[in-house]
Design an enzyme around this catalytic site. Structure first.
Site, mmCIF file in Angstrom:
data_model
loop_
_atom_site.group_PDB
_atom_site.id
_atom_site.type_symbol
_atom_site.label_atom_id
_atom_site.label_comp_id
_atom_site.label_asym_id
_atom_site.label_seq_id
_atom_site.Cartn_x
_atom_site.Cartn_y
_atom_site.Cartn_z
ATOM 1 N N CYS A 105 33.485 -26.400 -3.089
ATOM 2 C CA CYS A 105 32.726 -25.697 -2.057
ATOM 3 C C CYS A 105 32.945 -26.355 -0.690
ATOM 4 C CB CYS A 105 31.240 -25.689 -2.406
ATOM 5 S SG CYS A 105 30.279 -24.793 -1.182
ATOM 6 N N LYS A 144 36.216 -27.189 -11.369
ATOM 7 C CA LYS A 144 36.891 -26.266 -10.446
ATOM 8 C C LYS A 144 37.041 -26.971 -9.107
ATOM 9 C CE LYS A 144 36.569 -21.555 -8.564
ATOM 10 N NZ LYS A 144 36.247 -21.713 -7.151
ATOM 11 N N GLY A 233 38.925 -13.839 -7.681
ATOM 12 C CA GLY A 233 37.753 -13.901 -6.823
ATOM 13 C C GLY A 233 37.490 -12.583 -6.118
ATOM 14 N N ARG A 234 37.747 -12.566 -4.806
ATOM 15 C CA ARG A 234 37.329 -11.434 -3.978
ATOM 16 C C ARG A 234 37.919 -10.098 -4.410
ATOM 17 N NH1 ARG A 234 39.491 -14.289 1.046
ATOM 18 N NH2 ARG A 234 40.803 -15.058 -0.640
HETATM 19 C C1 LIG Z 1 31.560 -15.432 -0.777
HETATM 20 C C2 LIG Z 1 32.174 -16.476 -1.658
HETATM 21 C C3 LIG Z 1 31.361 -17.277 -2.442
HETATM 22 C C4 LIG Z 1 31.920 -18.256 -3.269
HETATM 23 N N1 LIG Z 1 31.099 -18.996 -4.073
HETATM 24 C C5 LIG Z 1 31.647 -19.905 -4.935
HETATM 25 C C6 LIG Z 1 30.833 -20.620 -5.867
HETATM 26 O O1 LIG Z 1 29.614 -20.422 -5.987
HETATM 27 N N2 LIG Z 1 31.442 -21.542 -6.655
HETATM 28 C C7 LIG Z 1 32.799 -21.786 -6.593
HETATM 29 O O2 LIG Z 1 33.314 -22.621 -7.332
HETATM 30 N N3 LIG Z 1 33.584 -21.094 -5.752
HETATM 31 C C8 LIG Z 1 33.048 -20.163 -4.941
HETATM 32 N N4 LIG Z 1 33.861 -19.411 -4.131
HETATM 33 C C9 LIG Z 1 35.329 -19.565 -4.244
HETATM 34 C C10 LIG Z 1 35.885 -18.570 -5.293
HETATM 35 O O3 LIG Z 1 35.437 -18.890 -6.588
HETATM 36 C C11 LIG Z 1 37.410 -18.602 -5.308
HETATM 37 O O4 LIG Z 1 37.813 -19.909 -5.588
HETATM 38 C C12 LIG Z 1 37.988 -18.144 -3.969
HETATM 39 O O5 LIG Z 1 37.395 -16.942 -3.535
HETATM 40 C C13 LIG Z 1 39.508 -17.979 -4.065
HETATM 41 O O6 LIG Z 1 39.841 -16.923 -4.921
HETATM 42 P P1 LIG Z 1 40.323 -15.505 -4.320
HETATM 43 O O7 LIG Z 1 41.407 -15.797 -3.318
HETATM 44 O O8 LIG Z 1 40.813 -14.755 -5.561
HETATM 45 O O9 LIG Z 1 39.129 -14.861 -3.696
HETATM 46 C C14 LIG Z 1 33.318 -18.438 -3.297
HETATM 47 C C15 LIG Z 1 34.142 -17.619 -2.505
HETATM 48 C C16 LIG Z 1 33.586 -16.643 -1.694
HETATM 49 C C17 LIG Z 1 34.498 -15.773 -0.872
#
Ligand SMILES: Cc1cc2nc3c(=O)[nH]c(=O)nc-3n(C[C@H](O)[C@H](O)[C@H](O)COP(=O)(O)O)c2cc1C
Length: 326
Positions: A105, A144, A233-234
């Site tokens: 985070c 993670k 993720g997103r």
């Molecule tokens: C709005 C938001 C909230 C997130 N909250 C967390 C979380 O609670 N715990 C965590 O390990 N990663 C969190 N992440 C990171 C995501 O788990 C992930 O690692 C990140 O979005 C990259 O993946 P992506 O490119 O497929 O979106 C968050 C990301 C976003 C955009």
């Protein structure tokens, strides 16, 4: 298939495709609406921060929600190992499939308290936290993390520290703490982490994360980097059917996608700020390709969002006539 092995319990993730933890997005409502469409192997809850006391069992239970047919892990975030063992035990009692630890985070408030990605400067603390969590449960414990704070120079050491300390798998978000979410992820770091883990005395699987935009990317990440599983993720909010499509199922139609969005809006409540968040990300079935249309929905009143999706769902057959007796 991915198998996470804990001291006394194992979790099978099949297919090896996971929904990422995303605070404010992937809550229990979102997870419960994604899972029924297939192709999802497991999900991880939004992080719970451990501060001055152990995370209570009822908080873990609330965040996990009712079973959704796929394993759901509970994610904990802590700067050190105080209250960690009790929190992990509570997560297990609350029904978590496994426990995930957050070392990624980037939020300033978290960073300043030396939790989340701040721990990437301290592999020995990561190791202690993982070891404490793993000793407190029969469940698998995973870690993670990002590839580093401002450089990936210690990536190999970081993943090895978590693996040697007892993690059942590592999830690597292939960005740095300083990398914005808009910048591309560096998948080469996944291959490097995979190689580092293979050389560990205790080799464990790697879950790759970062920059998945389409179902095809899920297949491509595995092929290009050798990761054992992929975490999305997103893109899951942009297209909740991405897991089904990646598993070889049909791409959603506009009507199906809109019906999903309406179900989601109904579940979160019409005035929820999450409605605009959905519009910001949404591109399922090729919808909202026109930026002006997206902007209009974002600027307009929230109830207009449901109206937009309703207009794209064909009117169904009339409900059956109510039968009255007597
Ligand atoms: C709005 C938001 C909230 C997130 N909250 C967390 C979380 O609670 N715990 C965590 O390990 N990663 C969190 N992440 C990171 C995501 O788990 C992930 O690692 C990140 O979005 C990259 O993946 P992506 O490119 O497929 O979106 C968050 C990301 C976003 C955009």
């Amino acid at each position: 298939m991915l198998c996470l092995t804990g001291p006394t319990r194992a979790v099978t993730i099949d297919p090896p495709v996971l929904l990422a933890p995303m605070e404010g997005i992937t809550d229990r409502i979102f997870r419960s609406l994604i899972a029924p469409h297939g192709g999802l192997g497991a999900a991880v809850s939004e992080f719970i921060r451990i501060t001055v006391a152990p995370t209570p069992q009822r908080v873990c239970r609330r965040d996990l929600g009712p079973p959704i047919g796929v394993p759901v892990a509970l994610q904990l975030m802590t700067p050190d190992d105080s209250h960690l063992a009790a929190s992990v035990a509570n997560a297990e009692r609350a029904g978590a499939a496994w426990v995930d630890l957050n070392f990624g985070c980037p939020a300033p408030v978290v960073f300043s308290k030396c939790a989340g990605s701040a721990l990437l400067a301290h592999p020995e603390r990561i190791a202690r936290i993982v070891a404490t969590a793993a000793a407190a449960t029969g469940l698998p414990v995973t870690a993670k993390m990002r590839a580093g704070i401002s450089s990936p120079a210690h990536l190999r050491e970081l993943v090895a520290a978590a693996a040697e300390a007892g993690a059942a798998a590592i999830t690597l978000h292939a960005r740095l703490r300083i990398t914005s979410y808009d910048e591309p992820a560096t998948w080469a770091w996944l291959a490097e982490a995979r190689d580092a883990l293979a050389r560990c005395a205790r080799p464990v699987p790697l879950i790759g994360n970062g920059g998945i935009e389409t179902a095809a990317d899920i297949v491509r990440m595995r092929a290009e980097t050798g990761v054992d599983a992929v975490m999305v993720g997103r893109a899951a909010l942009a297209d909740p059917f991405i897991f089904r499509t990646a598993a070889g199922g049909p791409a959603p139609t506009v009507a199906e996608a809109s019906a999903w969005a309406l179900g989601y809006l109904d579940a979160i409540g019409s005035g929820s700020p999450k409605a605009k968040q959905l519009v910001r990300y949404w591109r399922c079935a090729g919808m909202l390709a026109d930026p002006a249309q997206r902007q209009a929905l974002l600027r307009g009143p929230t109830p207009a969002i449901a109206g937009f999706f309703t207009s794209l769902v064909p009117a169904g057959p009339a409900p059956p006539a109510t039968r009255t007796s007597g």
